[in-house]
Design a protein around this motif. Sequence first.
Motif, PDB file in Angstrom:
ATOM      1  N   LEU A   1       4.133  22.300  -2.728  1.00  0.00           N
ATOM      2  CA  LEU A   1       3.108  21.005  -2.959  1.00  0.00           C
ATOM      3  C   LEU A   1       1.943  22.228  -3.506  1.00  0.00           C
ATOM      4  O   LEU A   1       0.802  21.215  -4.292  1.00  0.00           O
ATOM      5  N   TYR A   2       1.424  22.265  -2.321  1.00  0.00           N
ATOM      6  CA  TYR A   2      -0.288  22.574  -2.156  1.00  0.00           C
ATOM      7  C   TYR A   2      -1.040  23.772  -3.708  1.00  0.00           C
ATOM      8  O   TYR A   2      -1.578  23.643  -3.790  1.00  0.00           O
ATOM      9  N   TRP A   3       0.743  24.512  -3.835  1.00  0.00           N
ATOM     10  CA  TRP A   3       0.254  26.221  -4.564  1.00  0.00           C
ATOM     11  C   TRP A   3       0.416  25.173  -5.666  1.00  0.00           C
ATOM     12  O   TRP A   3      -0.871  25.849  -6.873  1.00  0.00           O
ATOM     13  N   ARG A   4       1.032  24.223  -6.004  1.00  0.00           N
ATOM     14  CA  ARG A   4       0.611  23.150  -7.432  1.00  0.00           C
ATOM     15  C   ARG A   4      -0.465  22.415  -7.846  1.00  0.00           C
ATOM     16  O   ARG A   4      -1.367  22.844  -8.761  1.00  0.00           O
ATOM     17  N   PHE A   5      -0.605  22.427  -7.193  1.00  0.00           N
ATOM     18  CA  PHE A   5      -2.222  20.907  -7.298  1.00  0.00           C
ATOM     19  C   PHE A   5      -3.694  21.839  -6.636  1.00  0.00           C
ATOM     20  O   PHE A   5      -3.695  21.676  -7.658  1.00  0.00           O
ATOM     21  N   LYS A   6      -3.571  22.900  -6.050  1.00  0.00           N
ATOM     22  CA  LYS A   6      -4.705  23.817  -6.188  1.00  0.00           C
ATOM     23  C   LYS A   6      -4.694  24.959  -7.369  1.00  0.00           C
ATOM     24  O   LYS A   6      -5.048  24.799  -8.334  1.00  0.00           O
ATOM     25  N   ARG A   7      -3.285  25.079  -7.969  1.00  0.00           N
ATOM     26  CA  ARG A   7      -3.898  25.179  -9.815  1.00  0.00           C
ATOM     27  C   ARG A   7      -3.857  24.693 -10.449  1.00  0.00           C
ATOM     28  O   ARG A   7      -4.336  24.986 -11.504  1.00  0.00           O
ATOM     29  N   ALA A   8      -3.412  23.417 -10.139  1.00  0.00           N
ATOM     30  CA  ALA A   8      -3.725  22.384 -11.507  1.00  0.00           C
ATOM     31  C   ALA A   8      -5.175  21.774 -11.087  1.00  0.00           C
ATOM     32  O   ALA A   8      -5.994  20.683 -11.904  1.00  0.00           O
ATOM     33  N   GLY A   9      -5.882  22.728 -10.004  1.00  0.00           N
ATOM     34  CA  GLY A   9      -7.292  22.187  -9.557  1.00  0.00           C
ATOM     35  C   GLY A   9      -7.682  20.994  -8.903  1.00  0.00           C
ATOM     36  O   GLY A   9      -8.534  20.312  -9.111  1.00  0.00           O
ATOM     37  N   TRP A  10      -6.577  19.811  -8.508  1.00  0.00           N
ATOM     38  CA  TRP A  10      -6.522  18.720  -7.834  1.00  0.00           C
ATOM     39  C   TRP A  10      -7.183  19.721  -6.128  1.00  0.00           C
ATOM     40  O   TRP A  10      -7.678  18.455  -5.740  1.00  0.00           O
ATOM     41  N   LEU A  11      -7.325  20.807  -5.532  1.00  0.00           N
ATOM     42  CA  LEU A  11      -7.643  20.641  -4.113  1.00  0.00           C
ATOM     43  C   LEU A  11      -7.780  22.166  -4.828  1.00  0.00           C
ATOM     44  O   LEU A  11      -8.839  22.635  -5.595  1.00  0.00           O
TER      45      LEU A  11
ATOM     46  N   VAL B   1     -12.538  13.738  -5.904  1.00  0.00           N
ATOM     47  CA  VAL B   1     -12.088  13.267  -4.020  1.00  0.00           C
ATOM     48  C   VAL B   1     -11.066  12.401  -4.039  1.00  0.00           C
ATOM     49  O   VAL B   1     -10.050  12.171  -4.239  1.00  0.00           O
ATOM     50  N   THR B   2     -10.907  11.452  -5.733  1.00  0.00           N
ATOM     51  CA  THR B   2      -9.521  10.929  -5.799  1.00  0.00           C
ATOM     52  C   THR B   2      -8.106  11.642  -6.370  1.00  0.00           C
ATOM     53  O   THR B   2      -7.384  11.194  -5.581  1.00  0.00           O
ATOM     54  N   LYS B   3      -8.377  12.514  -7.126  1.00  0.00           N
ATOM     55  CA  LYS B   3      -7.707  13.678  -7.202  1.00  0.00           C
ATOM     56  C   LYS B   3      -7.656  14.338  -5.614  1.00  0.00           C
ATOM     57  O   LYS B   3      -6.063  14.500  -5.225  1.00  0.00           O
ATOM     58  N   ARG B   4      -8.297  14.713  -4.967  1.00  0.00           N
ATOM     59  CA  ARG B   4      -7.689  15.533  -3.761  1.00  0.00           C
ATOM     60  C   ARG B   4      -7.116  14.634  -2.660  1.00  0.00           C
ATOM     61  O   ARG B   4      -5.998  15.048  -1.674  1.00  0.00           O
TER      62      ARG B   4
ATOM     63  N   ALA C   1      -2.118  13.438   0.160  1.00  0.00           N
ATOM     64  CA  ALA C   1      -1.355  12.029   0.431  1.00  0.00           C
ATOM     65  C   ALA C   1       0.617  12.223  -0.649  1.00  0.00           C
ATOM     66  O   ALA C   1       0.935  11.858   0.031  1.00  0.00           O
ATOM     67  N   ALA C   2       0.054  12.964  -1.808  1.00  0.00           N
ATOM     68  CA  ALA C   2       1.589  14.033  -2.057  1.00  0.00           C
ATOM     69  C   ALA C   2       2.393  14.610  -1.143  1.00  0.00           C
ATOM     70  O   ALA C   2       3.684  14.863  -1.052  1.00  0.00           O
ATOM     71  N   ILE C   3       2.082  15.784  -0.387  1.00  0.00           N
ATOM     72  CA  ILE C   3       2.044  17.085   0.404  1.00  0.00           C
ATOM     73  C   ILE C   3       2.914  15.586   1.526  1.00  0.00           C
ATOM     74  O   ILE C   3       3.787  16.249   2.038  1.00  0.00           O
ATOM     75  N   PHE C   4       1.466  15.160   2.825  1.00  0.00           N
ATOM     76  CA  PHE C   4       2.511  14.565   3.243  1.00  0.00           C
ATOM     77  C   PHE C   4       3.166  13.426   2.943  1.00  0.00           C
ATOM     78  O   PHE C   4       4.595  13.069   4.059  1.00  0.00           O
ATOM     79  N   ALA C   5       3.371  13.177   1.904  1.00  0.00           N
ATOM     80  CA  ALA C   5       4.649  12.027   2.133  1.00  0.00           C
ATOM     81  C   ALA C   5       5.895  13.125   1.622  1.00  0.00           C
ATOM     82  O   ALA C   5       6.645  12.744   2.134  1.00  0.00           O
ATOM     83  N   ALA C   6       5.961  14.226   0.808  1.00  0.00           N
ATOM     84  CA  ALA C   6       6.796  14.332   1.095  1.00  0.00           C
ATOM     85  C   ALA C   6       7.214  15.207   2.137  1.00  0.00           C
ATOM     86  O   ALA C   6       8.894  15.231   2.691  1.00  0.00           O
ATOM     87  N   SER C   7       6.516  14.880   3.271  1.00  0.00           N
ATOM     88  CA  SER C   7       6.576  16.547   4.466  1.00  0.00           C
ATOM     89  C   SER C   7       7.258  14.547   5.517  1.00  0.00           C
ATOM     90  O   SER C   7       8.476  14.617   5.998  1.00  0.00           O
ATOM     91  N   THR C   8       7.017  13.329   4.538  1.00  0.00           N
ATOM     92  CA  THR C   8       6.688  12.299   5.925  1.00  0.00           C
ATOM     93  C   THR C   8       7.669  11.833   5.326  1.00  0.00           C
ATOM     94  O   THR C   8       9.564  11.630   5.917  1.00  0.00           O
ATOM     95  N   ALA C   9       9.138  12.219   4.269  1.00  0.00           N
ATOM     96  CA  ALA C   9      10.391  11.839   3.863  1.00  0.00           C
ATOM     97  C   ALA C   9      11.071  11.956   3.773  1.00  0.00           C
ATOM     98  O   ALA C   9      12.347  12.721   4.279  1.00  0.00           O
TER      99      ALA C   9
END
Length: 322
Positions: A312-322, A261-264, A269-277
């Motif tokens: 970022l979504y593809w990277r996290f998905k590949r790492a198993g975080w999503l 859950v923490t990883k998800r 949070a990282a995806i939305f942080a990049a969009s926000t930046a």
Amino acid sequence: MLINSALYDDGRVVAEPGLEGVSEALERQSGFVWIALRDPTDEELNLLQRELNLPPLAVEDARKGHQRPKLEEYGEILFAAMHLLEPGPDGLQIGEVHVFVGPRFIVSVRHNSQQGFLGVRGRAEREPHLLRQGPGFVFYALMDAVVDRYFPLIDEVEAELEQLEETMFQPHQDRQAVVQRLFALKQRLGTQRHAVTPLLEVTSKLHGGRVPVVCEALQDYFRDVYDHLLRIQASIDAARETIIAATQVNLTLVTIDESLVTKRLAAWAAIFAASTALAGIWGMNFERMPELKWAFGYPMALGAIVLVSGALYWRFKRAGWL
């Protein structure tokens, strides 16, 4: 309350003397008497004490109940206390049976239990050659019946443990409910252990070495009961170890679930942080910005946000975080 009273001679019932005529019946007739009481009154216990000359301290223990399984010798008379376990609405219900064994009598006093011993009496009366061995054999038969009733209880615990082990790794399992069931099983095993372990000490006094006279000819029978108790205790210890291991595994699974859950949350949070930046950069109110007056500036900004978020979504998905 008197459940049954019988005078046996040569393995056969010859009379049913009741409580008041026990001593007279034993004087007139050879053999021994077998009396069964359930939740007796003080008057009944006092009457038996006078009729059979029972030890006052043992009678007091049988009157009060709540005794640890034990065996006490008062001259030629033995006093034994055993726990009777049966399923109840809130786990295991603990009853007791107290047994007085003398050269010519045996008295069983049952407290807080629905488990009777009529089956034991019927079995013994169908085998008169065993009843000829006297009160010692009846004592063995009662103890054997008590111990045999422990086996289904440990079997139920083992079956429930197996069921928990099969469902423990299923997704979306209620880990808190699993821990509660494991703790309830541990409590049931503790109750069984408190009944079995002291009874091992009791039966060890009835075979080998110095044995009470009333049980001396039946040492092989009591050794068999001792073996049964050893098997039950081994099963209890194995089940306790399984519960401890299952609890640790369940807590580990809880930690893993929390980590996932923490990883998800961290990935989103990282995806939305990049969009926000990116949105924050293009949202600054400066008059001179390279893309501010450009016709394709807005679509380009949206495209950049979508591209970065997708990467970022593809990277996290590949790492198993999503």
